[in-house]
Design an enzyme around this catalytic site. Structure first.
Site, PDB file in Angstrom:
ATOM      1  N   ASN A   1       0.863  -1.179   0.000  1.00  0.00           N
ATOM      2  CA  ASN A   1       0.000   0.000   0.000  1.00  0.00           C
ATOM      3  C   ASN A   1       0.901   1.231   0.000  1.00  0.00           C
ATOM      4  O   ASN A   1       1.407   1.644   1.042  1.00  0.00           O
ATOM      5  CB  ASN A   1      -0.896  -0.054   1.255  1.00  0.00           C
ATOM      6  CG  ASN A   1      -1.875   1.092   1.331  1.00  0.00           C
ATOM      7  OD1 ASN A   1      -1.842   2.014   0.531  1.00  0.00           O
ATOM      8  ND2 ASN A   1      -2.752   1.034   2.317  1.00  0.00           N
TER       9      ASN A   1
ATOM     10  N   ARG B   1      -2.393  -1.550  -3.742  1.00  0.00           N
ATOM     11  CA  ARG B   1      -3.460  -0.560  -3.778  1.00  0.00           C
ATOM     12  C   ARG B   1      -3.161   0.372  -4.953  1.00  0.00           C
ATOM     13  O   ARG B   1      -2.071   0.923  -5.061  1.00  0.00           O
ATOM     14  CB  ARG B   1      -3.453   0.233  -2.472  1.00  0.00           C
ATOM     15  CG  ARG B   1      -4.382   1.402  -2.488  1.00  0.00           C
ATOM     16  CD  ARG B   1      -4.429   2.009  -1.102  1.00  0.00           C
ATOM     17  NE  ARG B   1      -5.180   3.228  -1.107  1.00  0.00           N
ATOM     18  CZ  ARG B   1      -4.733   4.380  -0.615  1.00  0.00           C
ATOM     19  NH1 ARG B   1      -3.529   4.462  -0.086  1.00  0.00           N
ATOM     20  NH2 ARG B   1      -5.492   5.442  -0.646  1.00  0.00           N
TER      21      ARG B   1
ATOM     22  N   HIS C   1     -10.949   5.860  -1.501  1.00  0.00           N
ATOM     23  CA  HIS C   1     -11.012   5.121  -0.227  1.00  0.00           C
ATOM     24  C   HIS C   1     -11.817   3.830  -0.357  1.00  0.00           C
ATOM     25  O   HIS C   1     -12.322   3.294   0.629  1.00  0.00           O
ATOM     26  CB  HIS C   1     -11.645   5.978   0.909  1.00  0.00           C
ATOM     27  CG  HIS C   1     -10.710   7.014   1.447  1.00  0.00           C
ATOM     28  ND1 HIS C   1     -11.131   8.259   1.848  1.00  0.00           N
ATOM     29  CD2 HIS C   1      -9.373   6.983   1.659  1.00  0.00           C
ATOM     30  CE1 HIS C   1     -10.098   8.962   2.281  1.00  0.00           C
ATOM     31  NE2 HIS C   1      -9.020   8.209   2.172  1.00  0.00           N
TER      32      HIS C   1
ATOM     33  N   ARG D   1      -5.607  18.905   2.352  1.00  0.00           N
ATOM     34  CA  ARG D   1      -6.406  19.147   1.146  1.00  0.00           C
ATOM     35  C   ARG D   1      -7.601  20.019   1.507  1.00  0.00           C
ATOM     36  O   ARG D   1      -8.196  19.857   2.575  1.00  0.00           O
ATOM     37  CB  ARG D   1      -6.917  17.842   0.560  1.00  0.00           C
ATOM     38  CG  ARG D   1      -5.831  16.935   0.041  1.00  0.00           C
ATOM     39  CD  ARG D   1      -6.472  15.700  -0.590  1.00  0.00           C
ATOM     40  NE  ARG D   1      -5.506  14.649  -0.807  1.00  0.00           N
ATOM     41  CZ  ARG D   1      -5.751  13.362  -0.580  1.00  0.00           C
ATOM     42  NH1 ARG D   1      -6.931  12.971  -0.139  1.00  0.00           N
ATOM     43  NH2 ARG D   1      -4.826  12.475  -0.820  1.00  0.00           N
TER      44      ARG D   1
ATOM     45  N   GLU E   1      -6.843  -1.654   5.081  1.00  0.00           N
ATOM     46  CA  GLU E   1      -6.727  -1.716   3.611  1.00  0.00           C
ATOM     47  C   GLU E   1      -5.831  -2.859   3.162  1.00  0.00           C
ATOM     48  O   GLU E   1      -6.101  -3.507   2.148  1.00  0.00           O
ATOM     49  CB  GLU E   1      -6.185  -0.383   3.078  1.00  0.00           C
ATOM     50  CG  GLU E   1      -7.200   0.741   3.192  1.00  0.00           C
ATOM     51  CD  GLU E   1      -6.611   2.122   2.982  1.00  0.00           C
ATOM     52  OE1 GLU E   1      -5.447   2.344   3.396  1.00  0.00           O
ATOM     53  OE2 GLU E   1      -7.303   2.981   2.426  1.00  0.00           O
TER      54      GLU E   1
END
Ligand code: ADP
Length: 396
Positions: free
Chosen positions: A12, A93, A180, A240, A380
């Site tokens: 990832n 990922r 996500h 962000r 994840e």
């Protein structure tokens, strides 16, 4: 571990880190190794591996200016581990997969496609392609699987995907994708395990980490999400901006001669909680100084306010709500932020049990609460490994 049990490596790659984990795929996936390389390209880069208690233990300082070099160090180390001899496949990922709705085996054709779609996600795809290619150089025979963060949201109806600009752009793939997705897919599998009925109902998932977004899920399918064409959209995040008035671009060009590239940098790296507080992108830091720093207090307030607004709008999009799930660094660990988000949402049936919330319990609403509010630890890497094991039919 028996040498016949196949293992899966999950990779990832984040903006300055590579997280990895190795799982034994004998039926239920069992993690045998997990770690990360962080501060890539920043100095002080190090490889750390979790000890048996799950706590990171620094192993060695390395020098890696980019992800490819970091992966080389990682593979040098991994190859010396007994578990690596049983690794039969690696999963990555991949943040952007455009129209791909499922994990896919990496082939020269898929790699070429990922390169072609790089303009849709110049912040992530080049790095991820670099990791896949570096792995391929070293282990050309090991299958690699791309697990797309956008895939979970391919079920969104056109009304949630369309961007209201001239139609010719949507024909070119300019639409809302959402991200996500690996985390959301994992949260839905976990919800299905603890409360199968709830997973078939109306659910809002709130993945609140440095990157943060919400998803509205009905009947197990994503119907809307707060990130859009890029992960910059939606909620205010650590650095962000989230959603902005598009008119700002022209204003800044006229008054400050700001170029589009400079704007892109500002809204991704200098905005959000960092931009508003002027001190830190980290919500925990901001919470610790908000009593004496009004700008930190405003940043925390704006974050909670926006999440609350999104929950309200998704309850409307879903036509009601049965389950709200908090996940990721903030969602899993901050009772204070969860409480401030949920304050005032009693009209939707959202209430918190003070004690359960304070200890980050799996269920934080009262037993009689109309909406069941849950905290689920997202994973994840495990979702990547599950996807690989299922696609290649490894293990049980
Ligand atoms: P990433 O998106 O980088 O994976 P994480 O999911 O690790 O991020 O979340 C990082 C965020 O979680 C940071 O803003 C951090 O301050 C916040 N966080 C972690 N623990 C807590 C806590 N106990 N209270 C408040 N915020 C927390």
């Amino acid at each position: 571990m028996s040498s016949e049990t196949p293992c899966v490596l999950a990779i990832n790659g984040g903006s300055s880190s590579i997280r990895f984990a190795v799982y034994e795929a004998g039926g239920v996936l069992l993690r045998c190794l997990r770690g990360k390389i962080d501060r890539i390209g920043m100095g002080g880069t190090q490889l750390s591996v979790d000890d048996p208690a799950g706590l990171p233990r620094a192993l060695r300082r390395i020098s890696a200016a980019d992800h490819r070099t970091a992966l080389k160090f990682l593979l040098d180390w991994l190859e010396s581990q007994p578990a690596f001899g049983s690794v039969r496949a690696a999963g990555h990922r991949v943040v952007h997969g455009m129209r791909h709705s499922k994990p896919e085996r990496v082939t020269p054709r898929l790699l070429a496609e990922l390169k072609r779609i790089t303009p849709y996600d110049p912040e992530h795809l080049p790095r991820e392609i670099g990791l896949i290619e570096a792995f391929l150089d070293r282990h050309p025979k090991l299958p690699q699987i791309a697990c797309f963060d956008t895939a979970f949201h391919r079920t969104m109806p056109p009304v949630a995907r369309l961007l209201p600009i001239p139609r010719r752009y949507s024909a070119k793939g300019v639409e809302r994708y959402g991200f996500h997705g690996l985390s959301y897919a994992y949260l839905m599998e976990e919800l299905g395990r603890v409360d199968p009925r709830a997973a078939k109902g109306r659910v809002i998932l709130a993945h609140l980490g440095n990157g943060a977004s919400l998803a509205a899920v009905r009947g197990g399918k994503s119907i809307d999400t707060s990130m859009g064409f890029t992960p910059t959209a939606g909620l205010v995040m650590s650095t962000r901006s989230g959603d902005l008035d598009p008119g700002l671009i022209y204003y800044l060009e006229r008054t400050e001669h700001m170029t589009p590239s400079r704007f892109q940098w500002m809204v991704n790296h200098e905005s959000g909680l960092l931009g508003i507080s002027g001190t830190s992108p980290d919500l925990r830091d901001l919470c610790s100084i908000e009593a004496s720093d009004p700008r930190a207090a405003q940043a925390v307030e704006l974050f909670c306010y926006q999440v609350r607004k999104w929950i309200g709008s998704y309850a409307a999009a879903l036509g009601g709500l049965e389950t709200l799930v908090f996940a990721a660094g903030i969602g899993e660990n901050s009772p204070l932020i969860r409480r401030r988000i949920c304050d005032g949402l009693g009209f939707l049936g959202i209430e918190l049990d003070r004690r359960r919330n304070a200890r980050n319990a799996p269920l934080i609403s009262p037993d009689a609460g109309r909406v069941r509010v849950r905290v689920i630890h997202t994973d994840e890497e495990l979702m990547i490994a599950r996807s690989v094991a299922r696609l290649l039919r490894l293990g049980g």
